[in-house]
Write a protein that holds these residues in place. Structure first.
Motif, PDB file in Angstrom:
ATOM      1  N   ILE A  23      18.355  21.407 -30.438  1.00  0.00           N
ATOM      2  CA  ILE A  23      16.916  21.227 -30.619  1.00  0.00           C
ATOM      3  C   ILE A  23      16.494  22.020 -31.841  1.00  0.00           C
ATOM      4  N   MET A  24      15.895  21.337 -32.790  1.00  0.00           N
ATOM      5  CA  MET A  24      15.455  21.989 -34.022  1.00  0.00           C
ATOM      6  C   MET A  24      13.962  21.796 -34.199  1.00  0.00           C
ATOM      7  N   ALA A  25      13.255  22.858 -34.520  1.00  0.00           N
ATOM      8  CA  ALA A  25      11.824  22.804 -34.792  1.00  0.00           C
ATOM      9  C   ALA A  25      11.599  22.805 -36.297  1.00  0.00           C
ATOM     10  N   ILE A  26      10.732  21.911 -36.761  1.00  0.00           N
ATOM     11  CA  ILE A  26      10.309  21.876 -38.155  1.00  0.00           C
ATOM     12  C   ILE A  26       8.883  22.399 -38.199  1.00  0.00           C
ATOM     13  N   VAL A  27       8.669  23.494 -38.897  1.00  0.00           N
ATOM     14  CA  VAL A  27       7.346  24.120 -38.904  1.00  0.00           C
ATOM     15  C   VAL A  27       6.850  24.252 -40.345  1.00  0.00           C
ATOM     16  N   GLY A  28       5.567  24.483 -40.460  1.00  0.00           N
ATOM     17  CA  GLY A  28       4.958  24.629 -41.776  1.00  0.00           C
ATOM     18  C   GLY A  28       3.497  24.232 -41.711  1.00  0.00           C
ATOM     19  N   LEU A 164       4.796  19.564 -20.581  1.00  0.00           N
ATOM     20  CA  LEU A 164       5.621  18.880 -21.579  1.00  0.00           C
ATOM     21  C   LEU A 164       6.837  19.708 -21.950  1.00  0.00           C
ATOM     22  N   ARG A 165       6.654  21.020 -22.074  1.00  0.00           N
ATOM     23  CA  ARG A 165       7.779  21.890 -22.430  1.00  0.00           C
ATOM     24  C   ARG A 165       8.859  21.847 -21.360  1.00  0.00           C
ATOM     25  N   LEU A 166       8.454  21.944 -20.098  1.00  0.00           N
ATOM     26  CA  LEU A 166       9.432  21.899 -19.008  1.00  0.00           C
ATOM     27  C   LEU A 166      10.148  20.558 -18.964  1.00  0.00           C
ATOM     28  N   ALA A 167       9.410  19.479 -19.194  1.00  0.00           N
ATOM     29  CA  ALA A 167      10.024  18.154 -19.188  1.00  0.00           C
ATOM     30  C   ALA A 167      11.059  18.040 -20.297  1.00  0.00           C
ATOM     31  N   LEU A 168      10.719  18.498 -21.481  1.00  0.00           N
ATOM     32  CA  LEU A 168      11.661  18.418 -22.596  1.00  0.00           C
ATOM     33  C   LEU A 168      12.877  19.308 -22.373  1.00  0.00           C
ATOM     34  N   ALA A 169      12.645  20.514 -21.884  1.00  0.00           N
ATOM     35  CA  ALA A 169      13.765  21.421 -21.634  1.00  0.00           C
ATOM     36  C   ALA A 169      14.721  20.824 -20.607  1.00  0.00           C
ATOM     37  N   THR A 170      14.180  20.246 -19.546  1.00  0.00           N
ATOM     38  CA  THR A 170      15.007  19.667 -18.485  1.00  0.00           C
ATOM     39  C   THR A 170      15.772  18.447 -18.981  1.00  0.00           C
ATOM     40  N   GLU A 171      15.070  17.557 -19.665  1.00  0.00           N
ATOM     41  CA  GLU A 171      15.689  16.309 -20.079  1.00  0.00           C
ATOM     42  C   GLU A 171      16.712  16.499 -21.196  1.00  0.00           C
ATOM     43  N   THR A 172      16.450  17.390 -22.129  1.00  0.00           N
ATOM     44  CA  THR A 172      17.432  17.610 -23.196  1.00  0.00           C
ATOM     45  C   THR A 172      18.705  18.242 -22.634  1.00  0.00           C
ATOM     46  N   ALA A 173      18.561  19.153 -21.684  1.00  0.00           N
ATOM     47  CA  ALA A 173      19.744  19.753 -21.070  1.00  0.00           C
ATOM     48  C   ALA A 173      20.522  18.715 -20.260  1.00  0.00           C
ATOM     49  N   VAL A 180      14.524  16.718 -32.820  1.00  0.00           N
ATOM     50  CA  VAL A 180      13.846  17.297 -33.975  1.00  0.00           C
ATOM     51  C   VAL A 180      12.364  17.336 -33.626  1.00  0.00           C
ATOM     52  N   LEU A 181      11.808  18.537 -33.592  1.00  0.00           N
ATOM     53  CA  LEU A 181      10.457  18.765 -33.093  1.00  0.00           C
ATOM     54  C   LEU A 181       9.570  19.306 -34.209  1.00  0.00           C
ATOM     55  N   VAL A 182       8.635  18.482 -34.691  1.00  0.00           N
ATOM     56  CA  VAL A 182       7.623  18.971 -35.630  1.00  0.00           C
ATOM     57  C   VAL A 182       6.472  19.513 -34.803  1.00  0.00           C
ATOM     58  N   GLU A 183       6.118  20.777 -35.023  1.00  0.00           N
ATOM     59  CA  GLU A 183       5.167  21.414 -34.112  1.00  0.00           C
ATOM     60  C   GLU A 183       4.413  22.544 -34.789  1.00  0.00           C
ATOM     61  N   GLN A 184       3.077  22.545 -34.587  1.00  0.00           N
ATOM     62  CA  GLN A 184       2.251  23.651 -35.077  1.00  0.00           C
ATOM     63  C   GLN A 184       2.194  24.805 -34.080  1.00  0.00           C
ATOM     64  N   ASP A 185       2.381  24.505 -32.798  1.00  0.00           N
ATOM     65  CA  ASP A 185       2.366  25.539 -31.762  1.00  0.00           C
ATOM     66  C   ASP A 185       3.738  26.206 -31.749  1.00  0.00           C
ATOM     67  N   LEU A 186       3.857  27.304 -32.445  1.00  0.00           N
ATOM     68  CA  LEU A 186       5.160  27.956 -32.579  1.00  0.00           C
ATOM     69  C   LEU A 186       5.656  28.550 -31.274  1.00  0.00           C
ATOM     70  N   ALA A 187       4.760  28.968 -30.390  1.00  0.00           N
ATOM     71  CA  ALA A 187       5.204  29.473 -29.092  1.00  0.00           C
ATOM     72  C   ALA A 187       5.909  28.361 -28.323  1.00  0.00           C
ATOM     73  N   PHE A 188       5.357  27.170 -28.359  1.00  0.00           N
ATOM     74  CA  PHE A 188       5.956  25.993 -27.720  1.00  0.00           C
ATOM     75  C   PHE A 188       7.291  25.668 -28.380  1.00  0.00           C
ATOM     76  N   ALA A 189       7.309  25.630 -29.706  1.00  0.00           N
ATOM     77  CA  ALA A 189       8.518  25.260 -30.442  1.00  0.00           C
ATOM     78  C   ALA A 189       9.650  26.251 -30.204  1.00  0.00           C
ATOM     79  N   PHE A 190       9.346  27.544 -30.274  1.00  0.00           N
ATOM     80  CA  PHE A 190      10.393  28.558 -30.140  1.00  0.00           C
ATOM     81  C   PHE A 190      10.893  28.669 -28.706  1.00  0.00           C
ATOM     82  N   ALA A 191      10.086  28.223 -27.731  1.00  0.00           N
ATOM     83  CA  ALA A 191      10.544  28.227 -26.341  1.00  0.00           C
ATOM     84  C   ALA A 191      11.580  27.137 -26.090  1.00  0.00           C
ATOM     85  N   LEU A 192      11.667  26.158 -26.992  1.00  0.00           N
ATOM     86  CA  LEU A 192      12.604  25.053 -26.825  1.00  0.00           C
ATOM     87  C   LEU A 192      13.767  25.082 -27.808  1.00  0.00           C
ATOM     88  N   ALA A 193      13.499  25.447 -29.052  1.00  0.00           N
ATOM     89  CA  ALA A 193      14.449  25.205 -30.142  1.00  0.00           C
ATOM     90  C   ALA A 193      15.467  26.320 -30.313  1.00  0.00           C
TER      91      ALA A 193
END
Length: 225
Positions: A23-28, A164-173, A180-193
Protein backbone atom coordinates in the motif's frame (compact mmCIF):
# COMPACT_ATOMS: atom_id res chain seq x y z
CA UNK A 1 6.97 8.73 -17.37
CA UNK A 2 5.52 12.12 -18.28
CA UNK A 3 1.89 13.01 -18.90
CA UNK A 4 -0.56 15.88 -19.11
CA UNK A 5 -3.58 17.36 -20.87
CA UNK A 6 -3.09 18.41 -24.48
CA UNK A 7 -0.15 20.81 -24.60
CA UNK A 8 -0.12 21.21 -20.80
CA UNK A 9 2.50 18.96 -19.22
CA UNK A 10 1.63 17.95 -15.64
CA UNK A 11 3.82 14.94 -14.76
CA UNK A 12 7.57 15.10 -15.33
CA UNK A 13 9.79 12.01 -15.32
CA UNK A 14 7.78 10.17 -12.67
CA UNK A 15 9.19 6.76 -11.78
CA UNK A 16 7.26 4.50 -9.44
CA UNK A 17 7.49 0.77 -8.72
CA UNK A 18 5.21 -1.12 -6.34
CA UNK A 19 5.53 -4.60 -4.89
CA UNK A 20 2.61 -7.02 -4.83
CA UNK A 21 0.48 -6.48 -1.73
CA UNK A 22 2.00 -3.09 -0.97
CA UNK A 23 0.00 0.00 0.00
CA UNK A 24 1.51 3.28 -1.11
CA UNK A 25 0.23 6.76 -0.27
CA UNK A 26 0.76 9.65 -2.69
CA UNK A 27 0.64 12.94 -0.82
CA UNK A 28 1.15 16.58 -1.66
CA UNK A 29 -0.66 19.88 -1.95
CA UNK A 30 -3.52 20.37 -4.41
CA UNK A 31 -2.51 20.80 -8.04
CA UNK A 32 0.72 18.83 -7.79
CA UNK A 33 -0.32 16.07 -10.23
CA UNK A 34 -1.54 13.33 -7.90
CA UNK A 35 -4.87 12.71 -9.61
CA UNK A 36 -3.22 13.01 -13.02
CA UNK A 37 -0.85 10.22 -11.99
CA UNK A 38 -3.75 7.90 -11.17
CA UNK A 39 -5.61 8.79 -14.36
CA UNK A 40 -2.51 8.02 -16.39
CA UNK A 41 -1.94 4.65 -14.69
CA UNK A 42 -5.61 3.77 -15.27
CA UNK A 43 -5.35 4.56 -18.98
CA UNK A 44 -7.50 7.71 -19.13
CA UNK A 45 -4.42 9.71 -20.14
CA UNK A 46 -1.62 8.49 -22.39
CA UNK A 47 1.98 9.13 -21.32
CA UNK A 48 3.73 11.73 -23.42
CA UNK A 49 7.05 10.10 -22.57
CA UNK A 50 8.00 6.79 -21.05
CA UNK A 51 5.74 3.80 -20.40
CA UNK A 52 3.56 2.15 -17.77
CA UNK A 53 3.25 -1.48 -16.78
CA UNK A 54 0.27 -2.67 -14.76
CA UNK A 55 0.82 -6.06 -13.15
CA UNK A 56 3.80 -6.64 -15.46
CA UNK A 57 1.77 -5.87 -18.61
CA UNK A 58 2.45 -2.75 -20.72
CA UNK A 59 -0.56 -0.45 -21.10
CA UNK A 60 0.52 1.31 -24.32
CA UNK A 61 -2.37 1.83 -26.76
CA UNK A 62 -4.87 0.31 -24.33
CA UNK A 63 -8.21 1.86 -23.36
CA UNK A 64 -9.22 2.18 -19.68
CA UNK A 65 -11.56 -0.82 -19.88
CA UNK A 66 -8.70 -2.93 -21.24
CA UNK A 67 -6.42 -1.79 -18.39
CA UNK A 68 -9.20 -2.68 -15.95
CA UNK A 69 -9.33 -6.19 -17.41
CA UNK A 70 -5.66 -6.59 -16.47
CA UNK A 71 -6.79 -6.43 -12.83
CA UNK A 72 -6.85 -2.70 -12.10
CA UNK A 73 -9.59 -1.01 -10.05
CA UNK A 74 -10.02 2.75 -9.88
CA UNK A 75 -11.94 4.73 -7.25
CA UNK A 76 -12.09 8.23 -8.69
CA UNK A 77 -12.44 11.39 -6.63
CA UNK A 78 -15.83 12.11 -8.23
CA UNK A 79 -18.74 10.05 -6.90
CA UNK A 80 -19.14 7.88 -9.97
CA UNK A 81 -22.51 6.33 -9.15
CA UNK A 82 -25.84 6.07 -10.92
CA UNK A 83 -28.06 7.95 -8.46
CA UNK A 84 -31.35 6.78 -10.00
CA UNK A 85 -30.36 3.12 -9.70
CA UNK A 86 -30.50 1.09 -6.51
CA UNK A 87 -27.48 -0.05 -4.54
CA UNK A 88 -28.01 -3.51 -5.99
CA UNK A 89 -28.20 -2.23 -9.56
CA UNK A 90 -25.02 -0.16 -9.12
CA UNK A 91 -23.20 -3.23 -7.84
CA UNK A 92 -24.56 -5.43 -10.64
CA UNK A 93 -23.03 -3.12 -13.25
CA UNK A 94 -19.56 -3.82 -11.82
CA UNK A 95 -19.94 -7.60 -11.68
CA UNK A 96 -18.50 -9.95 -14.25
CA UNK A 97 -21.24 -12.11 -15.84
CA UNK A 98 -19.91 -15.23 -14.14
CA UNK A 99 -20.25 -13.76 -10.65
CA UNK A 100 -23.33 -14.10 -8.47
CA UNK A 101 -25.06 -10.96 -7.19
CA UNK A 102 -26.02 -12.74 -3.97
CA UNK A 103 -22.41 -13.80 -3.44
CA UNK A 104 -21.32 -10.22 -4.03
CA UNK A 105 -23.72 -8.91 -1.41
CA UNK A 106 -22.64 -11.57 1.05
CA UNK A 107 -19.14 -10.15 0.72
CA UNK A 108 -20.35 -6.56 0.84
CA UNK A 109 -22.28 -7.40 4.00
CA UNK A 110 -19.00 -8.35 5.67
CA UNK A 111 -17.43 -5.04 4.68
CA UNK A 112 -20.32 -2.56 4.82
CA UNK A 113 -23.42 -4.14 6.42
CA UNK A 114 -25.44 -0.96 5.92
CA UNK A 115 -25.27 -1.44 2.13
CA UNK A 116 -26.30 -5.08 2.20
CA UNK A 117 -29.26 -4.29 4.45
CA UNK A 118 -30.54 -1.57 2.09
CA UNK A 119 -29.71 -2.98 -1.33
CA UNK A 120 -33.01 -1.78 -2.88
CA UNK A 121 -32.43 1.85 -1.84
CA UNK A 122 -31.63 4.38 -4.56
CA UNK A 123 -27.94 5.29 -4.53
CA UNK A 124 -28.76 8.98 -4.85
CA UNK A 125 -30.55 8.93 -1.49
CA UNK A 126 -27.51 7.67 0.40
CA UNK A 127 -25.45 9.99 2.57
CA UNK A 128 -22.07 11.14 1.28
CA UNK A 129 -20.27 8.59 3.41
CA UNK A 130 -22.55 5.76 2.31
CA UNK A 131 -21.97 6.69 -1.32
CA UNK A 132 -18.21 6.43 -0.76
CA UNK A 133 -18.77 3.01 0.83
CA UNK A 134 -20.75 1.92 -2.22
CA UNK A 135 -18.07 3.16 -4.63
CA UNK A 136 -15.38 1.29 -2.71
CA UNK A 137 -17.49 -1.85 -2.35
CA UNK A 138 -18.19 -1.86 -6.07
CA UNK A 139 -14.46 -1.68 -6.78
CA UNK A 140 -13.61 -4.43 -4.30
CA UNK A 141 -16.15 -6.99 -5.53
CA UNK A 142 -14.46 -6.84 -8.94
CA UNK A 143 -11.41 -8.43 -7.23
CA UNK A 144 -8.73 -6.02 -8.47
CA UNK A 145 -5.10 -6.91 -7.98
CA UNK A 146 -4.14 -3.22 -8.15
CA UNK A 147 -6.50 -0.59 -6.71
CA UNK A 148 -6.13 3.15 -7.27
CA UNK A 149 -8.00 5.36 -4.79
CA UNK A 150 -8.30 9.13 -5.17
CA UNK A 151 -9.22 11.22 -2.10
CA UNK A 152 -11.80 8.82 -0.71
CA UNK A 153 -12.05 10.61 2.66
CA UNK A 154 -12.75 14.07 1.25
CA UNK A 155 -15.65 15.71 3.09
CA UNK A 156 -16.30 12.75 5.39
CA UNK A 157 -16.70 12.75 9.15
CA UNK A 158 -14.15 10.88 11.31
CA UNK A 159 -16.39 7.88 12.02
CA UNK A 160 -16.92 7.21 8.31
CA UNK A 161 -13.21 7.64 7.63
CA UNK A 162 -12.50 4.99 10.25
CA UNK A 163 -15.04 2.63 8.66
CA UNK A 164 -13.32 3.04 5.30
CA UNK A 165 -9.87 2.59 6.84
CA UNK A 166 -10.86 -0.67 8.54
CA UNK A 167 -12.46 -1.95 5.34
CA UNK A 168 -9.36 -1.20 3.30
CA UNK A 169 -7.00 -2.66 5.89
CA UNK A 170 -9.04 -5.87 6.10
CA UNK A 171 -9.55 -6.31 2.38
CA UNK A 172 -5.98 -5.56 1.31
CA UNK A 173 -4.65 -8.06 3.85
CA UNK A 174 -7.17 -10.68 2.78
CA UNK A 175 -6.48 -10.31 -0.94
CA UNK A 176 -2.77 -9.33 -0.97
CA UNK A 177 -3.97 -6.45 -3.12
CA UNK A 178 -1.65 -3.61 -4.14
CA UNK A 179 -3.06 -0.14 -3.44
CA UNK A 180 -2.06 3.35 -4.54
CA UNK A 181 -3.80 5.85 -2.28
CA UNK A 182 -3.92 9.57 -3.09
CA UNK A 183 -4.93 11.22 0.16
CA UNK A 184 -4.90 14.60 1.89
CA UNK A 185 -5.71 13.07 5.30
CA UNK A 186 -2.23 11.96 6.27
CA UNK A 187 -3.39 10.30 9.48
CA UNK A 188 -5.65 8.06 7.37
CA UNK A 189 -2.93 7.45 4.77
CA UNK A 190 -0.17 6.63 7.25
CA UNK A 191 -2.46 4.24 9.16
CA UNK A 192 -2.69 2.13 5.99
CA UNK A 193 0.43 2.63 3.88
CA UNK A 194 3.86 1.02 4.12
CA UNK A 195 5.34 3.69 1.82
CA UNK A 196 4.59 7.24 0.89
CA UNK A 197 5.65 9.47 -1.96
CA UNK A 198 5.50 13.26 -2.00
CA UNK A 199 4.56 14.98 -5.25
CA UNK A 200 5.57 18.56 -5.99
CA UNK A 201 4.92 20.24 -9.34
CA UNK A 202 4.43 16.93 -11.12
CA UNK A 203 7.51 15.21 -9.74
CA UNK A 204 8.06 12.70 -6.96
CA UNK A 205 10.49 14.40 -4.61
CA UNK A 206 10.47 11.82 -1.80
CA UNK A 207 9.71 8.10 -1.68
CA UNK A 208 10.31 6.28 1.59
CA UNK A 209 8.70 3.92 4.16
CA UNK A 210 6.10 5.31 6.53
CA UNK A 211 7.65 3.32 9.38
CA UNK A 212 9.49 5.64 11.70
CA UNK A 213 7.91 8.76 10.21
CA UNK A 214 5.19 10.80 11.89
CA UNK A 215 2.49 12.04 9.55
CA UNK A 216 2.54 15.41 11.36
CA UNK A 217 6.18 15.90 10.36
CA UNK A 218 5.44 15.06 6.73
CA UNK A 219 2.49 17.44 6.73
CA UNK A 220 4.63 20.21 8.16
CA UNK A 221 7.50 19.62 5.75
CA UNK A 222 5.52 19.10 2.54
CA UNK A 223 1.90 20.21 2.88
CA UNK A 224 2.09 23.39 4.94
CA UNK A 225 1.52 26.59 3.00
Amino acid sequence: MSSGYGQASVLHDVSLTLQAGEIMAIVGRNGMGKSTLLRTIAGFLAPTQGSIQVLAHPTAQKQPFEVARMGLGYVAQARALFPDLTIQENVALALAPRNSLDDAFARIGEIFPVLADRRQQLAGTLSGGEQKMLILARALIADPRLLLIDEITEGLQPSVRETLRLALATETARRSMTVVLVEQDLAFAFALAERYAVMKLGRIVKDEPTEGRQWQEVARDHLAV
